[in-house]
Write a protein that holds these residues in place. Structure first.
Motif, PDB file in Angstrom:
ATOM      1  N   THR A   1      37.865 -32.392  95.788  1.00 42.22           N
ATOM      2  CA  THR A   1      38.463 -31.860  97.229  1.00 42.22           C
ATOM      3  C   THR A   1      36.966 -31.217  97.929  1.00 42.22           C
ATOM      4  O   THR A   1      36.910 -30.817  98.957  1.00 42.22           O
ATOM      5  CB  THR A   1      39.433 -31.200  97.341  1.00 42.22           C
ATOM      6  OG1 THR A   1      40.522 -32.031  96.851  1.00 42.22           O
ATOM      7  CG2 THR A   1      39.944 -30.054  98.339  1.00 42.22           C
TER       8      THR A   1
ATOM      9  N   ASP B   1      44.823 -29.590  87.212  1.00 45.31           N
ATOM     10  CA  ASP B   1      43.172 -30.953  87.822  1.00 45.31           C
ATOM     11  C   ASP B   1      42.226 -30.267  88.239  1.00 45.31           C
ATOM     12  O   ASP B   1      41.750 -30.848  89.883  1.00 45.31           O
ATOM     13  CB  ASP B   1      44.371 -31.378  89.151  1.00 45.31           C
ATOM     14  CG  ASP B   1      44.408 -33.058  89.451  1.00 45.31           C
ATOM     15  OD1 ASP B   1      43.554 -33.242  88.870  1.00 45.31           O
ATOM     16  OD2 ASP B   1      44.870 -33.256  90.295  1.00 45.31           O
TER      17      ASP B   1
ATOM     18  N   ASP C   1      40.577 -33.575  90.723  1.00 44.87           N
ATOM     19  CA  ASP C   1      41.315 -33.020  91.648  1.00 44.87           C
ATOM     20  C   ASP C   1      40.422 -32.074  92.470  1.00 44.87           C
ATOM     21  O   ASP C   1      39.904 -32.338  94.017  1.00 44.87           O
ATOM     22  CB  ASP C   1      42.749 -33.065  91.858  1.00 44.87           C
ATOM     23  CG  ASP C   1      43.732 -33.280  93.646  1.00 44.87           C
ATOM     24  OD1 ASP C   1      42.438 -34.341  94.216  1.00 44.87           O
ATOM     25  OD2 ASP C   1      44.293 -33.422  93.906  1.00 44.87           O
ATOM     26  N   PHE C   2      39.914 -30.934  91.971  1.00 47.72           N
ATOM     27  CA  PHE C   2      39.601 -30.129  92.856  1.00 47.72           C
ATOM     28  C   PHE C   2      38.696 -29.936  93.013  1.00 47.72           C
ATOM     29  O   PHE C   2      37.638 -30.018  94.370  1.00 47.72           O
ATOM     30  CB  PHE C   2      40.120 -28.171  92.021  1.00 47.72           C
ATOM     31  CG  PHE C   2      39.191 -27.457  92.357  1.00 47.72           C
ATOM     32  CD1 PHE C   2      39.657 -26.468  93.288  1.00 47.72           C
ATOM     33  CD2 PHE C   2      37.589 -27.328  91.506  1.00 47.72           C
ATOM     34  CE1 PHE C   2      39.618 -25.359  93.044  1.00 47.72           C
ATOM     35  CE2 PHE C   2      37.532 -26.400  92.147  1.00 47.72           C
ATOM     36  CZ  PHE C   2      38.216 -25.286  92.758  1.00 47.72           C
TER      37      PHE C   2
ATOM     38  N   ARG D   1      40.382 -20.642  99.661  1.00 36.45           N
ATOM     39  CA  ARG D   1      41.422 -21.695  98.610  1.00 36.45           C
ATOM     40  C   ARG D   1      41.076 -23.593  98.490  1.00 36.45           C
ATOM     41  O   ARG D   1      40.967 -23.946 100.072  1.00 36.45           O
ATOM     42  CB  ARG D   1      42.676 -21.862  99.052  1.00 36.45           C
ATOM     43  CG  ARG D   1      42.912 -20.265  98.300  1.00 36.45           C
ATOM     44  CD  ARG D   1      44.949 -19.904  99.064  1.00 36.45           C
ATOM     45  NE  ARG D   1      44.545 -19.663  99.424  1.00 36.45           N
ATOM     46  CZ  ARG D   1      46.362 -18.815 100.526  1.00 36.45           C
ATOM     47  NH1 ARG D   1      47.384 -18.970 100.111  1.00 36.45           N
ATOM     48  NH2 ARG D   1      45.620 -19.032 101.947  1.00 36.45           N
ATOM     49  N   ILE D   2      40.638 -24.028  97.735  1.00 35.85           N
ATOM     50  CA  ILE D   2      40.369 -25.153  97.472  1.00 35.85           C
ATOM     51  C   ILE D   2      41.968 -25.546  96.587  1.00 35.85           C
ATOM     52  O   ILE D   2      41.743 -24.861  95.045  1.00 35.85           O
ATOM     53  CB  ILE D   2      39.365 -25.759  97.166  1.00 35.85           C
ATOM     54  CG1 ILE D   2      38.213 -25.269  98.108  1.00 35.85           C
ATOM     55  CG2 ILE D   2      39.219 -27.123  96.914  1.00 35.85           C
ATOM     56  CD1 ILE D   2      37.538 -25.746  97.149  1.00 35.85           C
ATOM     57  N   LYS D   3      42.622 -26.827  97.317  1.00 36.73           N
ATOM     58  CA  LYS D   3      43.869 -26.704  95.763  1.00 36.73           C
ATOM     59  C   LYS D   3      44.108 -25.807  95.074  1.00 36.73           C
ATOM     60  O   LYS D   3      44.881 -26.255  93.736  1.00 36.73           O
ATOM     61  CB  LYS D   3      43.186 -28.054  94.633  1.00 36.73           C
ATOM     62  CG  LYS D   3      42.753 -28.865  95.744  1.00 36.73           C
ATOM     63  CD  LYS D   3      43.566 -29.943  96.635  1.00 36.73           C
ATOM     64  CE  LYS D   3      44.791 -30.739  95.678  1.00 36.73           C
ATOM     65  NZ  LYS D   3      45.580 -31.601  96.061  1.00 36.73           N
ATOM     66  N   GLY D   4      44.674 -24.873  95.406  1.00 36.52           N
ATOM     67  CA  GLY D   4      45.446 -23.708  95.189  1.00 36.52           C
ATOM     68  C   GLY D   4      44.861 -22.756  94.711  1.00 36.52           C
ATOM     69  O   GLY D   4      44.836 -21.211  94.588  1.00 36.52           O
ATOM     70  N   THR D   5      43.778 -22.923  94.824  1.00 37.68           N
ATOM     71  CA  THR D   5      42.659 -21.867  93.707  1.00 37.68           C
ATOM     72  C   THR D   5      41.575 -21.438  94.911  1.00 37.68           C
ATOM     73  O   THR D   5      41.087 -21.653  95.864  1.00 37.68           O
ATOM     74  CB  THR D   5      41.784 -22.704  92.951  1.00 37.68           C
ATOM     75  OG1 THR D   5      42.636 -23.704  91.192  1.00 37.68           O
ATOM     76  CG2 THR D   5      40.959 -22.059  91.810  1.00 37.68           C
TER      77      THR D   5
ATOM     78  N   GLU E   1      50.995 -20.561  94.238  1.00 38.32           N
ATOM     79  CA  GLU E   1      51.602 -21.415  93.948  1.00 38.32           C
ATOM     80  C   GLU E   1      51.653 -21.054  92.284  1.00 38.32           C
ATOM     81  O   GLU E   1      52.079 -21.216  91.275  1.00 38.32           O
ATOM     82  CB  GLU E   1      50.876 -22.266  93.987  1.00 38.32           C
ATOM     83  CG  GLU E   1      50.900 -23.692  94.957  1.00 38.32           C
ATOM     84  CD  GLU E   1      48.856 -24.761  95.406  1.00 38.32           C
ATOM     85  OE1 GLU E   1      49.000 -24.606  94.399  1.00 38.32           O
ATOM     86  OE2 GLU E   1      49.246 -25.184  96.542  1.00 38.32           O
TER      87      GLU E   1
END
Length: 781
Positions: free
Chosen positions: A179, A172, A175-176, A141-145, A10
């Motif tokens: 999650t 975001d 949301d991160f 990874r969480i939400k692409g991070t 991402e």
């Protein structure tokens, strides 16, 4: 674009959305290659249909530049290894297509429309193609991070002194954060279990989820908004058996209430924390500041040997052997059993083990000699199951801690200060708010306040500073707690601290020492009513601890000057104070008064101090000095050492000198004899023949014993006896001079000081030229 998302991380695809102006071209050959690749991509895009072109618009130059660079940040981990993995995946896919095409040719399959006969034309199943990056599979990874890099960037940003240390904002963040919390809920609840039960732990990801939440909230608290999981975090922080997880949860709690850029969010979070009982848990963390093995003594001339020698730990813990079944069946019978009392017998069939030190109790726990359900006890608490004693439950936690006990305590104190300040205690016009905010009310309860004051005994500079700041915030506009603050022992603990970072301590002392309950203030003031014109020492809660000169510094010049004076050497008409007076007299005598209590805290962090008034601290260096108004008279009158020393409020000084002269002339021998005073304190006949140091120690010990029994705070009916004990102590401290009246040497100093005042300020004192003549004539007669 969906296919691109299955092939590239991402963080690379996000480069397509960058403004084209930000994609700076490189001056190297690599830059030319990037531009060539970008032009080729643009040419390919122009050859596609209009629909495809609309889907593939973007900053392709930025994408190529990002793909050529190595990166290791929260948004993208990209390097030579990942490039090789991408190339290998594409090569395998192309090779597989070639194999399939050849199979079609070999099988002689009928050609599709538009496909030449015998060419083996097949369509690529791109919908199921994706690229795996084995080198990244170990990363959480969480939400692409990438969480590990986010945590590292957050830690670096808190150390960096400039804006370049700030991490890249999270996409975001709300949301991160949600999650990360959802994953924590799935992973961490298994750890909240009775001590001794077996539960699987996926520690690494669980810790990183909490750290990710902390980093995200530090960055963008206002975007994420109030946290609604205070109840769960409080329960997890209190009950978890994972030591590192507890520390990371503490960091999260700190982040939730220390965001200055989101005051409304902090207020909601602080209110939820108070309602869910988190402040009590944080106070438990503060109490554990006395942990981590032996207390770190600060080497001074007075304790150099003690600071470097091994001190045998006290043994304060007892437990009932036989497991949980035995403890359960005998709980009622144990209520009256005090194992430290030789006269108290254990119930039939009950085996009590102890006393044990903290280390020995931990060893018994590790060898299964004691369990979570076993009943334990120490002085000051009832028999309780080990799992219900917070400090022991935390002691039994597994794993390596992320913070030391002192670092955790400092963080907890910062969080408590932020919670306290989240709701103002004054309105817009400056009037005090009533009822007092609930955070203050909770922290001033006996379950919390003593542990905050006692944190000063841990000796850690950061903990001492933050404890003093928190106490100052708690007592402001809180008269009930302020007036009785001395009962926690805070003045002893603050002045026993040997460090030099005395600013917050000095602020606390200046704010509180003159505002304690005048009917029960420690020392002489408790034994008799305090008149408005009494000396500063008589009106101050510090009167038995510090010379009046230091109290005058505090009242005249404020906290900053008091902090400087306490840590420095001075020999002037206004102040006589040295480091040796502080270390060898003040700190040493307070330590003697506290006795074994600091060592008790090492073994039982939840212990609370039982207040006993201290016998006045003695300073032999001041024995031949006379203090009047705001000056030491011997120094004031010494015009060779201090020529022209400015005398503030000289008229008031002369009036005070005349009053002191008159009082000295009227002085009568003390009513008690030394023999009567010694009998009142219970001292034997050989007391007077002891060396001076041993005599002083015996005198203070005898006074302390009676003060513990008869002080008005402990025994409302013992006021007369307490006054008598104080009078006996004062008589023995006075020695032979107590049997005499006026002291000639004191009168001489009073006269010399008056002469110095008149010589230095003749014009101001001209109207009072003969003010002392009546007393002088009376003395001559």
């Amino acid at each position: 674009m969906a296919l691109l998302g299955r092939c590239l991380p991402e963080g690379l695809i996000a480069a397509l959305s960058e403004p084209k102006a930000l994609a700076a071209s490189s001056s190297s050959g690599a830059g030319e290659s990037l531009r060539a690749n970008a032009e080729e991509a643009n040419s390919s895009r122009r050859r596609t249909s209009s629909l495809s072109s609309s889907r593939l618009r973007g900053n392709w130059l930025a994408l190529w530049e990002a793909a050529e660079r190595d990166s290791a940040d929260p948004a993208l981990v990209w390097n030579g290894v990942t490039r090789t993995e991408l190339r290998d995946a594409l090569d395998r896919e192309i090779g597989g297509l070639d194999v399939e095409r050849q199979r079609e040719v070999d099988a002689g399959a009928a050609p599709n429309a538009g496909c030449a006969t015998g060419s083996g034309c097949v369509s690529w199943n791109h919908r199921e193609f994706y690229v795996r990056y084995p080198s990244l599979e170990g990363e959480v990874r969480i939400k692409g991070t990438f969480v590990r890099h986010l945590i590292e960037a957050d830690s670096a940003s808190r150390v960096a002194a400039n804006d370049r240390g700030k991490p890249r904002p999270i996409r975001d963040p709300a949301d991160f954060f949600a999650t990360a919390y959802r994953e924590l809920l799935e992973l961490a609840d298994a750890d909240v279990a009775p001590l001794g039960s077996e539960q699987s732990r996926r520690q690494t990801k669980r810790h990183m989820c909490v750290q990710a939440m902390t980093a995200a909230y530090r960055q963008q608290a206002s975007v994420i908004g109030p946290f609604q999981g205070a109840a769960h975090v409080t329960r997890l922080l209190d009950l978890t058996l994972d030591a590192a997880l507890r520390d990371h949860l503490l960091e999260l709690c700190h982040a939730l209430v220390t965001r200055d850029n989101a005051p409304s969010v902090v207020e909601v979070n602080a209110s939820n924390m108070v309602d869910e009982g988190l402040v009590e848990v944080l106070c438990g963390v503060v109490a554990c500041s006395h942990g981590a093995g032996e207390r770190q003594l600060m080497p001074m001339a007075s304790n150099l040997i003690a600071a470097t020698a091994h001190v045998e730990p006290l043994k304060v813990w007892y437990f009932i052997a036989g497991g949980e079944e035995c403890a359960a069946t005998s709980a009622a019978a144990l209520a009256a059993f005090e194992p430290w009392d030789l006269q108290s017998a254990a119930p039939q069939g009950v085996q009590c083990v102890g006393p044990l030190s903290r280390v020995e109790l931990r060893q018994a726990l590790s060898h299964d000699k004691v369990g979570g359900g076993s009943h334990v006890r120490a002085k000051g608490m009832a028999w309780e199951a080990l799992r219900d004693v917070r400090e022991l439950r935390w002691m039994a936690a597994q794993g390596r801690r992320a913070l030391s006990p002192q670092e955790a305590a400092a963080l907890a104190l910062e969080a408590l200060l932020a919670i306290t300040n989240a709701v103002p205690d004054v309105d817009a016009s400056g009037d005090a708010v009533r009822p007092i905010p609930k955070a203050k009310r909770r922290l001033c309860l006996p379950e919390c306040l003593p542990h905050i004051t006692q944190a000063m005994l841990c000796g850690d500079a950061a903990v001492v500073d933050r404890a003093a700041q928190l106490l100052l915030a708690l007592v402001r506009r809180n008269p009930r707690t302020l007036a009785r603050l001395y009962r926690t022992g805070v003045f002893y603990f603050a002045l026993a601290y040997p460090g030099s970072n005395l600013g917050p301590i000095a602020e606390l002392l200046c704010e509180t020492h003159m505002r304690q309950d005048v009917t029960a203030v420690p020392g002489a003031g408790a034994a008799a009513g305090i008149a408005a014109g009494s000396s500063l020492s008589a009106r101050s809660a510090l009167g038995d601890l510090l010379p009046e000169s230091l109290l005058q510094i505090a009242e005249s010049y404020g906290a900053s000057r008091l902090a400087e004076a306490l840590a420095a050497d001075a020999d002037t008409p206004e102040l006589i104070w040295t480091r040796s007076m502080r270390e060898e007299r003040l700190v040493t005598q307070i330590s003697q008064h506290l006795g074994e209590f600091p060592r008790v805290l090492l073994e039982r962090h939840g212990a609370t101090y039982d207040f006993v008034p201290i016998a006045p601290v003695t300073y032999p260096a001041l024995d031949d000095e006379v203090w009047c108004h705001r000056y030491y008279l011997r120094s004031l009158a010494d015009e060779e050492r201090f020529p022209g020393w400015p005398i503030r409020d000289v008229v008031d000084v002369v009036r005070a000198l005349l009053s002191a002269w008159r009082a000295e002339l009227a002085k009568k021998p003390m009513a008690m004899t030394e023999t009567e005073a010694a009998a009142e304190l219970g001292l034997d006949e050989g007391w007077a023949s002891l060396p001076r140091d041993k005599r002083d120690t015996a005198l203070k010990k005898a006074y302390r014993s009676l003060a513990m029994r008869y002080h008005p705070d402990k025994n409302p009916g013992g006021l007369a006896k307490f006054r008598s004990a104080r009078s006996a102590y004062d008589r023995l401290r006075a020695g032979a001079a107590g049997a005499e009246g006026a002291a000639p040497w004191r009168v001489v100093l009073l006269l010399r000081a008056q002469g110095a005042c008149y010589r230095r300020n003749p014009s101001e004192l001209a109207p009072f030229l003969y003010a002392g003549f009546p007393l002088l004539l009376e003395e001559l007669e």
